[in-house]
Design a protein around this motif. Structure first.
Motif, short mmCIF file in Angstrom:
data_model
loop_
_atom_site.label_atom_id
_atom_site.label_comp_id
_atom_site.label_asym_id
_atom_site.label_seq_id
_atom_site.Cartn_x
_atom_site.Cartn_y
_atom_site.Cartn_z
N LYS A 147 0.80 -1.22 0.07
CA LYS A 147 0.06 -0.15 0.03
C LYS A 147 0.87 1.18 0.06
N LEU A 148 0.59 2.06 -0.66
CA LEU A 148 1.13 3.47 -0.93
C LEU A 148 0.19 4.78 -0.91
N ALA A 149 0.59 5.85 -0.68
CA ALA A 149 -0.21 6.82 -0.75
C ALA A 149 0.57 7.93 -1.55
N LEU A 150 -0.11 8.66 -2.57
CA LEU A 150 0.29 9.47 -3.36
C LEU A 150 -0.34 10.92 -3.05
N THR A 151 0.25 11.96 -2.61
CA THR A 151 -0.32 13.25 -2.41
C THR A 151 0.26 14.29 -3.30
N PHE A 152 -0.64 14.93 -4.00
CA PHE A 152 -0.32 16.19 -4.66
C PHE A 152 -0.27 17.38 -4.12
N ASP A 153 0.48 18.36 -4.51
CA ASP A 153 0.16 19.73 -3.78
C ASP A 153 -1.00 20.38 -3.98
N ASP A 154 -2.08 20.07 -5.01
CA ASP A 154 -3.17 20.49 -5.16
C ASP A 154 -4.26 19.77 -4.04
N GLY A 155 -3.56 18.97 -3.16
CA GLY A 155 -4.60 18.58 -2.32
C GLY A 155 -5.07 16.96 -2.66
N THR A 156 -4.81 16.47 -3.71
CA THR A 156 -5.39 15.22 -4.16
C THR A 156 -4.37 14.16 -3.27
N HIS A 157 -5.14 13.06 -3.00
CA HIS A 157 -4.63 12.12 -2.18
C HIS A 157 -5.24 10.66 -2.56
N VAL A 158 -4.25 9.82 -3.08
CA VAL A 158 -4.71 8.72 -4.04
C VAL A 158 -3.97 7.65 -3.25
N ILE A 159 -4.67 6.51 -2.94
CA ILE A 159 -4.28 5.18 -2.46
C ILE A 159 -3.86 4.24 -3.52
N LEU A 160 -2.60 3.75 -3.59
CA LEU A 160 -2.18 2.84 -4.76
C LEU A 160 -1.68 1.71 -3.86
N GLY A 161 -1.76 0.49 -4.90
CA GLY A 161 -1.02 -0.82 -4.49
C GLY A 161 -2.34 -1.72 -4.41
N PRO A 162 -1.88 -3.05 -4.30
CA PRO A 162 -0.58 -3.66 -3.91
C PRO A 162 0.37 -3.74 -5.25
N LEU A 163 1.61 -3.45 -5.06
CA LEU A 163 2.49 -3.63 -6.47
C LEU A 163 2.46 -5.03 -6.89
N PRO A 164 2.54 -5.34 -8.11
CA PRO A 164 2.59 -6.80 -8.71
C PRO A 164 4.04 -7.22 -8.31
N GLY A 165 4.06 -8.53 -8.47
CA GLY A 165 5.22 -9.32 -7.92
C GLY A 165 6.16 -9.27 -9.24
N CYS A 166 7.47 -9.93 -9.00
CA CYS A 166 8.52 -10.15 -10.00
C CYS A 166 8.89 -8.96 -10.57
N GLY A 167 8.64 -7.85 -9.88
CA GLY A 167 9.21 -6.58 -10.48
C GLY A 167 8.34 -6.16 -11.66
N HIS A 168 7.16 -6.60 -12.04
CA HIS A 168 6.40 -6.15 -12.96
C HIS A 168 5.79 -4.68 -12.77
N ILE A 169 5.69 -3.85 -13.89
CA ILE A 169 5.33 -2.66 -13.91
C ILE A 169 3.94 -2.54 -13.78
N ALA A 170 3.46 -1.49 -12.82
CA ALA A 170 1.91 -1.21 -12.59
C ALA A 170 1.74 0.08 -13.10
N GLN A 171 0.76 0.24 -13.82
CA GLN A 171 0.49 1.68 -14.51
C GLN A 171 -0.92 2.19 -13.75
N TYR A 172 -1.03 3.19 -13.18
CA TYR A 172 -2.10 3.90 -12.55
C TYR A 172 -2.57 5.02 -13.31
N VAL A 173 -3.73 5.14 -13.94
CA VAL A 173 -4.18 6.14 -14.68
C VAL A 173 -5.03 6.94 -13.70
N LEU A 174 -4.68 8.39 -13.62
CA LEU A 174 -5.52 9.39 -12.64
C LEU A 174 -6.97 9.36 -13.42
N PRO A 175 -8.07 9.75 -12.35
CA PRO A 175 -9.39 10.16 -12.86
C PRO A 175 -9.32 11.25 -14.07
#
Length: 559
Positions: A368-396
């Motif tokens: 679990k991770l928390a992404l916080t922008f300076d405009d006040g937006t707070h997004v919870i991310l995760g879990p990250l996939p295994g084996c070092g695979h890349i996860a892409q998160y598209v913002l609303p």
């Protein structure tokens, strides 16, 4: 009936004005890694550059390998050939390897300890600056940076971490060098990068050229010496390029890749053409437009530099068959309760999506991770996939920001960390490579496809590169039949061939065509016999030629 020339929008569109750079370690790896794409881009009008990091001088003289490479690339139409001039080395060579030596020169098996070339092909540093560089890690990184900065290619195809130490060293140091360029203040150079393997998807692939129809590159079996499905290299995320008619066909002696490989006589490379010539060329794409490269990054602890490099993996020791990964993760200290990374930009940035990759090892992961922008937006991310695979998160919706933070909130296991944090202004990279589609049958790219005469239907599938819109199938030639919206082809009772076109709905300039033949069992058998005879005769000839080549080298010291 006059045959219709098959068309494909990727192969047909001009690349005039574009520069394409291929980086490989040894003379013959250029065909293993990127032979068909080099030929395609030459035919499309691009300026194609091929760079060899070593002289290939482990068993043969450097000038022999250099002239072979020149003749091979001339066969493909490549005019720009560059040799960095470093020593060709083997795994576990007792004299050491330039990968392990930061600044002190090591002596290669050939006896040289600095870059060199020959009269026709001087080494890059000597041609550029009149100096020969010592065999060490910093030298080759400097040469690679200078080279990329000089050429400023739009597209780079580079070797990846095959089992050979020179391949792994070239791959890792290429990524280090490019990462340093991308992190230069105010950098505006962001090439499209494709990484590809010389062994598991080419030189070491099955001998499948003489299949009934040209086969696409098969998924390599799970082995300790390949990286398939680890980190970036998920098989279903590979980029597949179609190939021109000269790179496929039914008879090997007519194939331009075979002809190019034949020029590498010292390596008997033509014997491997049956493995290398396929219906597609396989790579994995890396984005270089990560906004983090131009950010000021601070962390609560740990080595911040690993969040600003271009490497997704690294290793301290690259001799062994199995790579043991090291030095590639940002890992906060055990005592760090914050576990946070802060990003700040001097100018506002548009953020549309985020890419995260964790550790390759199965010992633990970030949940679990928390992404916080300076405009006040707070997004919870995760879990990250295994084996070092890349996860892409598209913002609303896109955010315009000048700073943000990423905090690790929950983990499990041990040895977890982040191998990449990427912020991107767009979902896709700039379209230097035009989007395309390719018709498939049984997951193989189809071109001139032969079927038994008794077949009444054929199901088509579609490969897409950077397009999502539906396609429209139409019959544009042949002697009777139809194709449904779902790609199911139905032949008329007496039909012998059909030409099918797929085009993107609303964007007809993206298209592909294939030709389906229905042939009698006698015709198919005749071709099988002709292919069998060619295979036997070519193999016999090439093995005899290999013996002649090595005898001549042994006693006359030349080819």
């Amino acid at each position: 009936m006059a045959e219709i020339k098959l068309k494909n929008s990727f192969l047909d569109v001009s690349a005039k004005g574009q520069k394409v750079l291929v980086i490989v370690p040894h003379e013959d790896d250029e065909i293993n890694v990127a032979g068909s794409v080099m030929y395609s881009y030459v035919q499309k009008g691009a300026d194609v550059y091929c760079v060899f990091t070593t002289n290939g001088d482990y068993s043969f003289w450097a000038r022999t390998r250099m002239h072979e490479a020149w003749r091979s690339l001339q066969t493909l139409g490549v005019q720009h050939v560059i040799f960095l001039g470093y020593g060709d080395t083997s795994n576990h060579y007792p004299g050491g390897h330039w990968f392990y030596s930061p600044e002190e020169a090591v002596t290669a098996p050939s006896g040289h300890n600095e870059t060199y070339g020959c009269n026709d092909f001087p080494d890059y540093a000597f041609a550029k600056q009149g100096i020969h560089r010592p065999y060490c890690r910093q030298s080759i990184k400097t040469d690679l940076k200078d080279l990329m900065d000089d050429i400023r290619a739009d597209i780079i195809f580079a070797v990846d971490a095959d089992v050979h130490i020179d391949h792994r060293a070239t791959s890792i140091l290429f990524e280090e060098a490019l990462g340093e360029l991308l992190c230069r203040p105010g950098n505006t150079y962001n090439p499209i990068v494709f990484k590809g393997f010389a062994y598991c998807t080419s030189f070491g692939a099955p001998k499948d050229f003489y299949a009934k129809n040209i086969k696409s590159v098969p998924k390599p079996p799970v082995r300790e010496d390949n990286l398939i499905d680890i980190s970036l290299y998920q098989w279903n995320q590979r980029v597949r390029f179609p190939v021109l008619p000269a790179c496929r066909g039914f008879y090997l002696h007519q194939n331009i890749l075979y002809q190019a490989l034949f020029r590498h006589a010292s390596q008997s490379a033509a014997l491997h053409a049956v493995r290398i010539a396929n219906g597609d060329a396989v790579f994995w794409q890396r984005r270089t437009d990560n906004l983090a490269f131009q950010a000021i990054i601070t962390t609560s602890s740990g080595k911040v530099g690993r969040l600003r490099d271009f490497k997704l993996l690294d290793a301290n020791q690259i001799d062994d068959k199995t790579m043991v990964f090291a030095n590639y993760l940002w890992q906060p200290d055990n005592s760090d309760s914050d576990k946070v990374v802060n990003y700040r930009w001097q100018q506002p940035q548009k953020i549309t999506c985020l890419r995260l990759a964790g550790n390759i090892e199965p010992t633990g992961r970030i949940e679990k991770l928390a992404l916080t922008f300076d405009d006040g937006t707070h997004v919870i991310l995760g879990p990250l996939p295994g084996c070092g695979h890349i996860a892409q998160y598209v913002l609303p919706k896109p955010h315009i920001i000048t700073s943000c933070s990423l905090q690790i909130l929950k983990v499990n296991g041990s040895n977890w960390g982040l191998s990449e944090v990427g912020f991107f202004a767009s979902l896709e990279t700039k379209r230097v490579v035009t989007p395309f589609i390719k018709i498939m049958i049984d997951n193989d790219f189809a071109y001139d496809y032969r079927l038994p005469a008794r077949v009444k239907t054929c199901q088509l599938k579609l490969y897409r590169y950077q397009v999502t819109a539906p396609v429209v199938y139409t019959v544009v030639g042949g002697d009777g039949g139809e194709v449904g919206r779902n790609g199911l082809v139905r032949f008329a009772s007496n039909s012998r061939q059909l030409v099918i076109r797929a085009s993107l709905k609303g964007n007809p300039e993206i298209y592909d065509e294939i030709r389906l033949y229905r042939e009698s069992s006698i015709t198919l058998a005749k071709r099988n016999i002709a292919q069998w005879l060619e295979n036997k005769m070519l193999t016999f000839y090439l093995k005899k030629y290999r013996k002649y080549t090595h005898i001549r080298h042994k006693y006359l010291k030349q080819l």
